[in-house]
Design a protein around this motif. Structure first.
Motif, mmCIF file in Angstrom:
data_model
loop_
_atom_site.group_PDB
_atom_site.id
_atom_site.type_symbol
_atom_site.label_atom_id
_atom_site.label_comp_id
_atom_site.label_asym_id
_atom_site.label_seq_id
_atom_site.Cartn_x
_atom_site.Cartn_y
_atom_site.Cartn_z
ATOM 1 N N ILE A 12 0.838 -1.205 0.000
ATOM 2 C CA ILE A 12 0.000 0.000 0.000
ATOM 3 C C ILE A 12 0.871 1.254 0.000
ATOM 4 O O ILE A 12 0.616 2.221 -0.735
ATOM 5 C CB ILE A 12 -0.931 0.003 1.244
ATOM 6 C CG1 ILE A 12 -1.827 -1.225 1.248
ATOM 7 C CG2 ILE A 12 -1.771 1.261 1.268
ATOM 8 C CD1 ILE A 12 -2.992 -1.133 0.362
ATOM 9 N N GLY A 13 1.950 1.231 0.804
ATOM 10 C CA GLY A 13 2.830 2.391 0.864
ATOM 11 C C GLY A 13 3.495 2.673 -0.465
ATOM 12 O O GLY A 13 3.525 3.814 -0.929
ATOM 13 N N ALA A 14 4.031 1.606 -1.107
ATOM 14 C CA ALA A 14 4.715 1.807 -2.386
ATOM 15 C C ALA A 14 3.746 2.290 -3.451
ATOM 16 O O ALA A 14 4.075 3.174 -4.246
ATOM 17 C CB ALA A 14 5.376 0.502 -2.832
ATOM 18 N N THR A 42 3.248 11.335 2.216
ATOM 19 C CA THR A 42 3.327 11.196 3.675
ATOM 20 C C THR A 42 2.718 9.879 4.138
ATOM 21 O O THR A 42 3.275 9.191 4.999
ATOM 22 C CB THR A 42 2.600 12.367 4.353
ATOM 23 O OG1 THR A 42 3.097 13.578 3.808
ATOM 24 C CG2 THR A 42 2.834 12.353 5.828
ATOM 25 N N LEU A 43 1.570 9.517 3.519
ATOM 26 C CA LEU A 43 0.941 8.238 3.875
ATOM 27 C C LEU A 43 1.856 7.059 3.559
ATOM 28 O O LEU A 43 2.015 6.141 4.381
ATOM 29 C CB LEU A 43 -0.377 8.091 3.109
ATOM 30 C CG LEU A 43 -1.048 6.726 3.223
ATOM 31 C CD1 LEU A 43 -1.592 6.516 4.613
ATOM 32 C CD2 LEU A 43 -2.147 6.569 2.210
ATOM 33 N N GLY A 44 2.492 7.088 2.372
ATOM 34 C CA GLY A 44 3.345 5.972 1.978
ATOM 35 C C GLY A 44 4.521 5.792 2.908
ATOM 36 O O GLY A 44 4.806 4.675 3.370
ATOM 37 N N VAL A 45 5.214 6.906 3.216
ATOM 38 C CA VAL A 45 6.375 6.802 4.091
ATOM 39 C C VAL A 45 5.947 6.382 5.502
ATOM 40 O O VAL A 45 6.634 5.602 6.159
ATOM 41 C CB VAL A 45 7.148 8.124 4.074
ATOM 42 C CG1 VAL A 45 8.246 8.113 5.096
ATOM 43 C CG2 VAL A 45 7.746 8.342 2.718
ATOM 44 N N GLY A 46 4.790 6.869 5.957
ATOM 45 C CA GLY A 46 4.291 6.440 7.257
ATOM 46 C C GLY A 46 4.055 4.946 7.330
ATOM 47 O O GLY A 46 4.401 4.292 8.315
#
Lengths: 145, 90
Positions: A12-14, A42-46
């Protein structure tokens, strides 16, 4: 089981980071690009950092660091996005040609960069120019250089 | 397929492709603020790559670098927007 959770979160992050980059390429003007990229990246890195926190279960320092980075990113990303969007509007970055409404038009004092909330007050201080080409709606996409 | 090969062959190539796409935006522009936002997103993706690399290598020390990068990305964007707003002509 842990592997499935880690694979799910990292996928999901990638994907959200990939969609943020595609949005940065494909969106027609600066403001749309900003609204796409800041939230998604920001969501992906989180999610990646949550993966790292799950991956090192016996090490409390990794969890602390991951939570600190996520907290810092969530605090700072909207502030940075707001600052750069304000700068872009003041320096006259053109809006997309199909933009429906520009509620900030004429609200910024051109000298002091103060924002007025009342339209009449803003108009008294900063009279609108009759030249219609002064509006920031661009005729075509990406006309500034 | 183990999780390590999944990270190596799927996640990291997706992130690399994302960095390349963001770099196209930095090269194209067209205005300075576009480049500033693209640089911010590129550093954020860099934090993600460092995180995945630290998971792969079992080196949790690398997360310290991610903290510093997050700080530098924020400060860079704020400084760029402050000085671009202050300058007289574009």
């Amino acid at each position: 089981m842990i592997n499935i959770i880690l694979g799910f979160l990292s996928t999901i992050g990638a994907l959200s980071i990939l969609f943020a980059s595609i949005g940065l390429i494909r969106m027609p003007d600066f403001y749309l690009r900003l609204s796409v990229t800041v939230k998604a990246s920001t969501l992906g890195v989180g999610l990646f950092l949550i993966c790292a926190a799950i991956m090192f279960p016996n090490d409390i320092s990794v969890t602390t660091k991951a939570i600190a980075i996520i907290f810092f990113l969530i605090i700072t990303a909207p502030v940075a996005a707001h600052m750069i969007a304000r700068t872009a509007y003041i320096t006259g970055t053109p809006l997309w040609k199909e933009t429906v409404i520009d509620e900030l038009h004429g609200m910024y004092n051109k000298e002091t960069h103060e924002l007025k909330s009342d339209p009449e007050e803003a108009e008294a201080e900063n009279p609108p120019e009759t030249d219609s080409s002064n509006g920031q709606i661009a005729d075509s996409e990406e006309t500034t250089e | 397929m183990t999780l390590g090969t999944y990270f190596d062959y799927v996640i990291l190539p997706i992130l690399t492709l994302s960095v390349l796409l963001v770099f196209v935006r930095i090269a194209k522009g067209p205005s300075v603020v576009d480049r500033v936002v693209a640089l911010d997103v590129m550093i954020t993706i860099g934090i993600g790559i460092i995180t995945i690399y630290s998971i792969r290598q079992n080196e949790e020390v690398l997360l310290d670098v991610a903290i510093i990068l997050a700080l530098i990305a924020f400060l860079g964007t704020i400084a760029f927007s402050y000085y671009i707003e202050k300058q007289k002509d574009d």
